[in-house]
Write a protein that holds these residues in place. Structure first.
Motif, PDB file in Angstrom:
ATOM      1  N   GLU A  41      35.955  32.845  37.042  1.00  0.00           N
ATOM      2  CA  GLU A  41      35.905  33.633  38.269  1.00  0.00           C
ATOM      3  C   GLU A  41      35.586  32.766  39.487  1.00  0.00           C
ATOM      4  N   ILE A  42      34.595  31.898  39.345  1.00  0.00           N
ATOM      5  CA  ILE A  42      34.183  31.099  40.509  1.00  0.00           C
ATOM      6  C   ILE A  42      35.244  30.060  40.869  1.00  0.00           C
ATOM      7  N   LEU A  43      36.071  29.661  39.890  1.00  0.00           N
ATOM      8  CA  LEU A  43      37.201  28.766  40.186  1.00  0.00           C
ATOM      9  C   LEU A  43      38.433  29.545  40.648  1.00  0.00           C
ATOM     10  N   ASP A  44      38.340  30.873  40.599  1.00  0.00           N
ATOM     11  CA  ASP A  44      39.439  31.753  41.018  1.00  0.00           C
ATOM     12  C   ASP A  44      40.702  31.517  40.193  1.00  0.00           C
ATOM     13  N   ASP A  53      35.432  17.376  40.037  1.00  0.00           N
ATOM     14  CA  ASP A  53      35.780  18.106  41.260  1.00  0.00           C
ATOM     15  C   ASP A  53      34.658  19.051  41.656  1.00  0.00           C
ATOM     16  N   CYS A  54      33.981  19.633  40.687  1.00  0.00           N
ATOM     17  CA  CYS A  54      32.766  20.386  41.008  1.00  0.00           C
ATOM     18  C   CYS A  54      31.862  20.421  39.787  1.00  0.00           C
ATOM     19  N   VAL A  55      30.635  20.836  40.000  1.00  0.00           N
ATOM     20  CA  VAL A  55      29.598  20.771  38.969  1.00  0.00           C
ATOM     21  C   VAL A  55      29.136  22.194  38.696  1.00  0.00           C
ATOM     22  N   VAL A  95      42.090  20.723  38.176  1.00  0.00           N
ATOM     23  CA  VAL A  95      40.699  20.785  38.635  1.00  0.00           C
ATOM     24  C   VAL A  95      39.831  20.502  37.407  1.00  0.00           C
ATOM     25  N   ILE A  96      38.912  19.546  37.532  1.00  0.00           N
ATOM     26  CA  ILE A  96      38.016  19.242  36.403  1.00  0.00           C
ATOM     27  C   ILE A  96      36.581  19.554  36.795  1.00  0.00           C
ATOM     28  N   ARG A  99      33.514  37.204  48.569  1.00  0.00           N
ATOM     29  CA  ARG A  99      33.695  35.773  48.826  1.00  0.00           C
ATOM     30  C   ARG A  99      34.468  35.563  50.128  1.00  0.00           C
ATOM     31  N   LYS A 141      39.414  18.229  46.865  1.00  0.00           N
ATOM     32  CA  LYS A 141      40.414  17.533  46.042  1.00  0.00           C
ATOM     33  C   LYS A 141      41.573  17.044  46.923  1.00  0.00           C
ATOM     34  N   ILE A 192      24.125  28.401  36.926  1.00  0.00           N
ATOM     35  CA  ILE A 192      24.750  29.169  38.005  1.00  0.00           C
ATOM     36  C   ILE A 192      25.074  30.590  37.547  1.00  0.00           C
TER      37      ILE A 192
END
Lengths: 232, 232
Positions: free
Chosen positions: A164-167, A141-143, A117-118, B64, B134, A148
């Protein structure tokens, strides 16, 4: 095991200095004004850390980077004696949305994305990063952004918030950056670290020193080299 | 003028029901158990709104969606008399990260992306949406979620937070969704609205009614039709 890569953006993924100088030149021609644009670009960038520090110390409430950039820009234009409309200032301030990637960046990210994941993990605000990625073709993959998490890097909360937000666990997330101070912040928060050497970031005459071997988990010359070293 | 499109995801972009039934079947074969999986999928989904309402009312702190899904899953497995390991439960819970797009979704989004910033605006958490994109090849410009705003849709804060972080006025942002309740929340917050008809979302025998003409700004049959109607 690394599961995700978080990228610093200004200087690591994109060549802010050449791009901002180009944008300043366009601005000058459009408005019939001129100045020492490389120096102006350096002075603009030099306002970045002190402005974030004012937020960090609580002297300013949370302020997105676009607005910190604009405050500095207005000061610099006044100091140079250049008077233009507010909409011209806004347009010039969005120079930071139009930064060009280093030549290896898009192809290298595309390779790395196959395995990991990038994401961005930048002090730039989400709209800046989104506009930049769209223009430059950066295949995130996300910004993710300091915006945030309500904390500018190198605050610990930015790195831990990203994990944390990427788990993922902090140790499963690797920060990729051209700046030792950013990488040291990530390491203190428990992230893995990859230094990428960007000798031209500050212009042709100010190549930064390479950190000592062993200070960071990976040392790479560009994103292809990073992909090689990560076994992609 | 519309500058950005924010997409509801479950049901609008991806076919959650067929995908979850498929994942439940795989889980059953792997563990040598069986149940009425279509009904199980519907019961799992039926826990979604009540669980978010508990967060909305403050009975639960921010939680979440992955964790709300897991709580409901554990109840349903217990009710069905199925006992498996925690890691099997985790793996099954990630079914919601592996949802397949509707047949028009990837090509339609790719068209819409040429003209607009396209983002998720889902109650799914960021890691769920990132993993889903993804796997499915969804070409988002950025991945925004209720998780970032600390409010589940249809809370006003989710829609306004999305406009703010994209740095557009609410009226410059269009929510695209298959669910009138979501679109009504967006409209109350000042967003533009596009309804996309997804007659198979609830399975072959429960086609939802189409809203009245004129209730939303655009009515479309799929994402190609939406692109046509938006003049892309």
């Amino acid at each position: 095991m690394i599961r995700a890569l978080a990228f610093d953006v200004f200087g690591t993924v994109v060549d802010w200095r050449s791009s901002v100088i180009r944008e300043l030149g366009d601005f000058g021609r459009r408005n019939g004004v001129s100045a020492d644009w490389p120096r102006f670009a350096d002075d603009w960038r030099a306002g970045y850390v002190p402005a974030m520090d004012r937020v960090r110390r609580g002297e300013l409430p949370w302020t997105r980077l676009d607005d910190l950039h604009r405050g500095r820009l207005v000061e610099l234009l006044e100091g140079t004696g250049i008077t233009v409309s507010d909409s011209e200032i806004d347009e010039l301030n969005r120079a930071w949305h139009r930064l060009d990637p280093w030549p290896d960046a898009v192809a290298g990210l595309t390779r790395l994305k196959r395995r990991f994941v990038i994401t961005t993990l930048s002090n730039g605000n989400v709209s800046l990063l989104t506009n930049m990625a769209k223009r430059a073709g950066l295949p995130w993959d996300c910004v993710l952004s300091a915006e945030i998490f309500g904390h500018y890097k190198p605050d610990r909360e930015a790195y831990l918030g990203c994990a944390e937000i990427l788990d993922v666990a902090p140790g499963e997330l690797m920060l990729v950056a051209a700046h030792p101070s950013d990488l040291r912040g990530a390491r203190r928060a428990g992230l893995a670290t990859a230094f990428v050497h960007r000798p031209l970031e500050q212009g042709p005459d100010r190549a930064p020193a390479r950190p000592a071997d062993g200070e960071f988990d990976v040392m790479a010359d560009d994103f292809h080299d990073l992909a090689d070293r990560l076994g992609v």
